[in-house]
Design an enzyme around this catalytic site. Structure first.
Site, short mmCIF file in Angstrom:
data_model
loop_
_atom_site.label_atom_id
_atom_site.label_comp_id
_atom_site.label_asym_id
_atom_site.label_seq_id
_atom_site.Cartn_x
_atom_site.Cartn_y
_atom_site.Cartn_z
N HIS A 191 83.39 62.45 21.50
CA HIS A 191 84.48 62.92 21.51
C HIS A 191 84.62 64.32 21.42
CE1 HIS A 191 86.47 59.13 21.90
NE2 HIS A 191 85.98 58.83 20.91
N CYS A 206 63.28 38.33 31.93
CA CYS A 206 62.37 39.02 31.00
C CYS A 206 62.38 38.49 29.53
CB CYS A 206 62.92 40.30 31.02
SG CYS A 206 64.56 40.75 30.40
N CYS A 238 70.81 39.96 35.01
CA CYS A 238 70.50 38.34 34.56
C CYS A 238 70.59 38.18 33.25
CB CYS A 238 69.28 38.12 35.22
SG CYS A 238 67.63 38.45 34.28
N CYS A 260 65.92 43.40 36.66
CA CYS A 260 67.23 44.10 36.84
C CYS A 260 67.37 45.70 36.45
CB CYS A 260 68.42 43.60 35.91
SG CYS A 260 68.41 41.70 36.23
N LYS A 270 92.46 55.40 20.03
CA LYS A 270 92.39 56.35 21.30
C LYS A 270 92.86 55.62 22.58
CE LYS A 270 89.04 59.45 19.14
NZ LYS A 270 89.17 58.88 17.75
C1 LIG Z 1 85.36 49.63 19.25
C2 LIG Z 1 84.98 50.79 18.58
C3 LIG Z 1 84.68 52.04 19.41
C4 LIG Z 1 84.22 53.24 18.70
N1 LIG Z 1 84.06 54.27 19.72
C5 LIG Z 1 83.62 55.43 19.26
C6 LIG Z 1 83.24 56.20 20.20
O1 LIG Z 1 83.37 56.43 21.39
N2 LIG Z 1 82.88 57.71 19.63
C7 LIG Z 1 82.58 57.72 18.43
O2 LIG Z 1 82.11 58.80 17.85
N3 LIG Z 1 82.94 56.94 17.50
C8 LIG Z 1 83.09 55.44 18.14
N4 LIG Z 1 83.41 54.42 17.07
C9 LIG Z 1 83.05 54.75 15.70
C10 LIG Z 1 81.51 54.57 15.61
O3 LIG Z 1 81.04 53.58 16.23
C11 LIG Z 1 81.45 54.34 13.99
O4 LIG Z 1 82.13 55.45 13.00
C12 LIG Z 1 79.79 54.57 13.57
O5 LIG Z 1 79.14 53.63 14.31
C13 LIG Z 1 79.82 54.17 12.14
O6 LIG Z 1 78.32 54.27 11.59
P1 LIG Z 1 78.12 53.63 10.17
O7 LIG Z 1 76.69 54.12 10.17
O8 LIG Z 1 78.75 54.21 9.28
O9 LIG Z 1 78.49 51.85 10.42
P2 LIG Z 1 77.25 50.83 10.78
O10 LIG Z 1 76.54 51.37 12.21
O11 LIG Z 1 78.12 49.51 10.62
O12 LIG Z 1 76.11 51.11 9.76
C14 LIG Z 1 76.39 50.44 8.44
C15 LIG Z 1 74.93 49.82 8.25
O13 LIG Z 1 75.14 49.65 6.76
C16 LIG Z 1 74.32 48.11 6.32
N5 LIG Z 1 74.76 47.66 5.40
C17 LIG Z 1 76.19 47.42 5.07
N6 LIG Z 1 76.07 46.64 4.04
C18 LIG Z 1 74.83 46.80 3.43
C19 LIG Z 1 74.20 46.37 2.08
N7 LIG Z 1 74.86 45.79 1.04
N8 LIG Z 1 72.89 46.87 1.94
C20 LIG Z 1 72.30 47.38 2.69
N9 LIG Z 1 72.70 47.80 4.00
C21 LIG Z 1 73.99 47.42 4.27
C22 LIG Z 1 74.90 47.43 7.62
O14 LIG Z 1 73.93 46.41 8.07
C23 LIG Z 1 74.81 48.51 8.89
O15 LIG Z 1 73.65 48.83 9.55
C24 LIG Z 1 83.91 53.25 17.54
C25 LIG Z 1 84.01 52.19 16.79
C26 LIG Z 1 84.31 50.84 17.30
C27 LIG Z 1 84.38 49.96 16.45
#
Ligand SMILES: Cc1cc2nc3c(=O)[nH]c(=O)nc-3n(C[C@H](O)[C@H](O)[C@H](O)COP(=O)(O)OP(=O)(O)OC[C@H]3O[C@@H](n4cnc5c(N)ncnc54)[C@H](O)[C@@H]3O)c2cc1C
Length: 472
Positions: free
Chosen positions: A49, A438, A433, A398, A248
């Site tokens: 963004h 694959c 597919c 693909c 958004k």
């Molecule tokens: C529908 C949607 C659209 C979005 N679009 C955008 C976008 O276009 N641009 C943008 O900037 N952001 C976007 N976001 C936001 C973005 O995807 C998130 O802010 C970002 O991926 C968060 O990353 P994270 O590492 O905090 O969470 P996650 O990717 O969920 O990682 C957290 C990790 O912690 C691990 N975990 C949880 N509990 C434990 C535990 N007890 N012990 C060990 N590990 C644990 C999980 O397994 C996971 O792998 C979007 C989000 C959504 C849902």
């Protein structure tokens, strides 16, 4: 005692790991899933963004704008597929024109380059947009990123620089001890001087183990359609509706691989593992997307999916050192993906309160580049395959993925160990597919390379069986 445990290896935890790998620290990342970036960081819109939308002065605005700035260098160093294609936010009536003017002003306050385009200018850029368009806000610094590659590349580089990653290890308890914390998992007990809580949807639970101030995450689901790559010029920018209080709004966007996505919806759900999609919601997504781009060819749809935003009750990003050496990254919903390098910088600032942050002399910010056969000219490809014949053995028709690319993604640091891990890194199974051709081949390669039986290859988590045994 370890210096630091990072809980969670999504984009946020992986970016923190990579940034902190610059320092002389003993760092362990604990991830409960079988791969990095397996949860929200691989189920989102994948937009970098620009930052015109968050409320000026908010943490979200600061992280978004700084994150966008840092993206170019980060993606160049880590060979992450990212392109700043720009976004267009579309107004089709007077009410939306008013909102758009407000967004233009916010953009200016946030220091984001934005430009208003009239109907003719907008349609000249995007001829397939609705002729009803009255005004559009162009944000040229918005981009698209390969969201699957992001966490993998960050973690690979962190590991190349000495960070340790334990997969399939879930944190089940934390307590404060003299000089740090004791972290209990399903496999071990660790002592550490500091913790970074990057557990996404579960970051409230991690916080609540130890912090008297409690947080609460409520998941907000977004559902999408994915279209095949059919015409690279159908839409060239990310097209947004004007945002609402729910988020958004709906977008229509190309992806880095030339697919198109439509979505997301935005509805609160009860369960943190509810990834179902439903016809009614998707019909609304489609209706809104068609208001932007009426000629979307629905016969090109190859998949639907959903992702869950980790919305903290306050609605804010919570980026703070809540207790000495306990850094919370809670409620990191959108624009979290964009913000990840900026949030990582904040983590460094917080940790310098607790420990000496001495830079390593030999930190290498670069990841070994990926082999991208589909970006080579036919002559370059022929030359490359002559030297490396495994890159001539096509495993996925693909997406035209070769055995050489699959082998490379298995044998890197933070390598793929599951079918989904291979799919997210080099794309077999992402095409029309959806793995029909694959997948059996990927199973055989994974089994051979990991030294396990075919029936021990998993789709993703340890319980996700594919084969039960041999029949002939
Ligand atoms: C529908 C949607 C659209 C979005 N679009 C955008 C976008 O276009 N641009 C943008 O900037 N952001 C976007 N976001 C936001 C973005 O995807 C998130 O802010 C970002 O991926 C968060 O990353 P994270 O590492 O905090 O969470 P996650 O990717 O969920 O990682 C957290 C990790 O912690 C691990 N975990 C949880 N509990 C434990 C535990 N007890 N012990 C060990 N590990 C644990 C999980 O397994 C996971 O792998 C979007 C989000 C959504 C849902």
């Amino acid at each position: 005692m370890k210096d630091l445990i990072i809980i969670g290896a999504g984009a946020i935890g992986s970016a923190a790991a990579r940034t902190l790998a610059q320092y002389e620290l003993d760092i362990l990342v604990l991830e409960k899933e079988s791969d990095v970036g397996e949860v929200t960081s691989s189920a989102n819109s994948a937009i970098v963004h620009s930052g015109y939308d968050p409320v000026p002065g908010s943490e979200k605005a600061a992280m978004n704008v700084r994150g966008n700035l840092l993206y170019d260098q980060m993606c160049e160093e880590l060979d992450i597929d990212m392109r700043k294609i720009g976004s267009l936010t579309i107004a089709t009536n007077d009410e939306e024109v008013e909102i758009l003017r407000g967004l233009e002003e916010r953009g200016r306050q946030n220091g984001v380059p934005v430009q208003m385009l009239n109907r003719e200018e907008t349609l000249a850029l995007e001829p397939n947009l609705t002729p009803e368009v009255k005004l559009a806000l162009l944000a040229p610094t918005a981009g698209i990123v390969n969201t699957f590659e992001l966490s993998v590349a960050l973690m690979e580089n962190a590991m190349d620089n000495g960070v340790k990653l334990n997969l399939n290890e879930a944190v089940t308890g934390i307590r404060a001890i003299e000089g740090g914390y004791e972290v209990t998992t399903n496999r071990a007990v660790y002592q550490t001087r500091a913790i970074v809580n990057a557990a996404g949807l579960f970051s409230d639970e991690i916080n609540n183990f130890v912090n008297p101030v409690k947080y609460e995450i409520q998941p907000r689901k977004g559902e999408y359609f994915v279209l095949d790559h059919f015409d690279p010029d159908f839409i060239r920018h990310t097209i947004f509706t004007v945002p609402s209080s729910k988020g958004k709004g709906i977008l229509v966007s190309p992806t880095t691989h030339g697919n198109y996505i439509l979505g997301p919806s935005a509805e609160f759900v009860e369960e943190k593992d509810d990834y179902s999609t439903d016809g009614e919601t998707l019909a609304q997504v489609l209706a809104t997307a068609k208001k932007l781009v009426p000629s979307i060819p629905m016969n090109q749809v190859i998949r639907e999916f959903s992702g869950l935003r980790a919305v903290e009750k306050s609605g804010h990003f919570i980026i703070e050192e809540s207790l000495p050496g306990f850094v919370n990254l809670v409620g990191i919903q959108s624009p979290g993906l964009t913000s990840c390098p900026a949030i990582a910088e904040e983590v460094v600032k917080f940790l310098s309160n607790t420990m000496e942050m001495k830079k390593k002399a030999d930190f290498n910010p670069r990841r070994r580049p990926m082999v991208r056969l589909n970006r080579m000219t036919p002559e370059e490809r022929a030359e490359f395959v002559k030297k490396n014949p495994k890159f001539g053995n096509i495993i996925c028709r693909c997406e035209m993925v070769s055995e050489g690319e699959v082998l490379d993604c298995i044998h890197r640091n933070c390598g793929a160990a599951t079918i989904r891990g291979v799919k997210r890194r080099v794309r077999p199974g992402m095409g029309k597919c959806q793995g029909g051709f694959c997948q059996p081949r990927i199973i055989k390669i994974l089994a051979r390379e990991l030294g396990i039986k075919n029936e021990d290859v998993r789709m993703k988590s340890p319980g996700s069986f594919i084969l039960m045994g041999e029949t002939k």
